[in-house]
Write an enzyme that holds these catalytic residues in place. Structure first.
Site, PDB file in Angstrom:
ATOM      1  CB  SER A 149      -0.891   0.004   1.248  1.00 30.17           C
ATOM      2  OG  SER A 149      -1.407   1.285   1.514  1.00 30.17           O
ATOM      3  CE1 TYR A 174      -4.010  -2.685   5.943  1.00 25.62           C
ATOM      4  CE2 TYR A 174      -3.326  -0.518   5.170  1.00 25.62           C
ATOM      5  CZ  TYR A 174      -3.754  -1.798   4.909  1.00 25.62           C
ATOM      6  OH  TYR A 174      -3.929  -2.212   3.607  1.00 25.62           O
TER       7      TYR A 174
END
Length: 276
Positions: A149, A174
């Site tokens: 990501s 995350y």
């Protein structure tokens, strides 16, 4: 997708983790359409069965699909999954580490003692790469694709408290998991193994993780196309590189620091412990 038409992956075997929905499911669909035998991983047997049934409904050949189940919040199940792959597939051409979990609102540790998103998003992939080394090497030109990501660029590794128990933020947790996955990519393909490993940003897509990024996202199929493009034998890859939009892109500074990379490799081995 025109760039991936025909049976260019015929005779090849691919393991796609987190393939019950979203980018993982779409990746499995595209790979099967290109002739690959796809090992479809999901958290439970029921979810794996449902994913395969939907893939068949979408046009995939049933004989190119294999159901596999493992809950990545339990590292022992990751090890069992790897053992099953090693037993039945002496050569593994593609490992797509796509499984991902959104960090919860409150710090949550697995039974293995790891923050849940760190374990599911990074440690499971780290463990799979280690335990599947033999079939990946046997394939001759295998590829590992870590679905990461752009958020990894905002992250930092909390070396003193990698589980972030003392100061927790779901976004920070995350993002750290994605940074770790990106940083560890090159280590998954050691020199002489015949394996190439890369990480990539599939773009902001409409999946279960979308709330971390924003309110709108592209269809999951578009993210899967970005993944599958890097699976094609005709596409040359730079080992350890990070890709966006099909091209090598800048990564977080930590991913270039040799000391940090060695530190992460040591930490990951410690955290997976006996499961390795």
């Amino acid at each position: 997708m025109s760039a991936t038409s025909g049976n260019v992956l015929s005779g090849r075997t691919a393991l796609v983790t987190g393939a019950s929905s979203g980018i993982g499911w779409e990746t499995a669909r595209l790979l099967a359409g290109l002739g690959a035998t796809v090992l479809v991983h999901a958290r439970t047997t029921a979810e794996a069965g449902s994913a395969v049934a939907r893939l068949v409904e979408a046009g995939a050949r049933r004989d190119r699909l294999v159901e596999l189940a493992a809950d990545f919040t339990h590292l022992a199940e990751v090890a069992v999954l790897a053992g099953a792959v090693v037993e039945h597939y002496p050569a593994l051409d593609l490992l797509v580490n796509n499984a991902a979990a959104m960090a919860p609102e409150r710090c949550t540790l697995t039974d293995d003692g790891n923050e849940v998103s760190l374990q599911v998003n990074f440690l499971a992939a780290h463990l799979l790469a280690k335990l599947l080394h033999a079939p990946l090497s046997a394939a001759g030109d295998a590829r590992i694709l870590n679905v990461s990501s752009a958020l990894h660029r905002t992250a930092s590794m909390n070396w003193s408290d990698p589980q972030r128990v003392k100061r927790y933020s779901r976004v920070a947790a995350y993002a750290q998991s994605q940074l770790a996955l990106t940083m560890a990519t090159a280590d998954m393909a050691p020199a002489g193994s015949g394996v190439t490993a890369v990480s990539l940003n599939p773009g902001q897509c409409d999946t279960a993780l979308l709330p971390l990024y924003g309110r709108t996202g592209a269809p999951a199929a578009e993210g899967a196309e970005a993944v599958v493009r890097l699976c094609l034998p005709s596409v040359e890859l730079a080992n350890g590189a990070y890709y966006e939009g099909g091209s090598v892109a800048p990564t977080a500074a930590a991913a270039q620091e040799e000391r940090s990379l060695k530190r992460l490799a040591k930490l990951a081995d410690q955290l997976v412990g006996r499961a390795a």
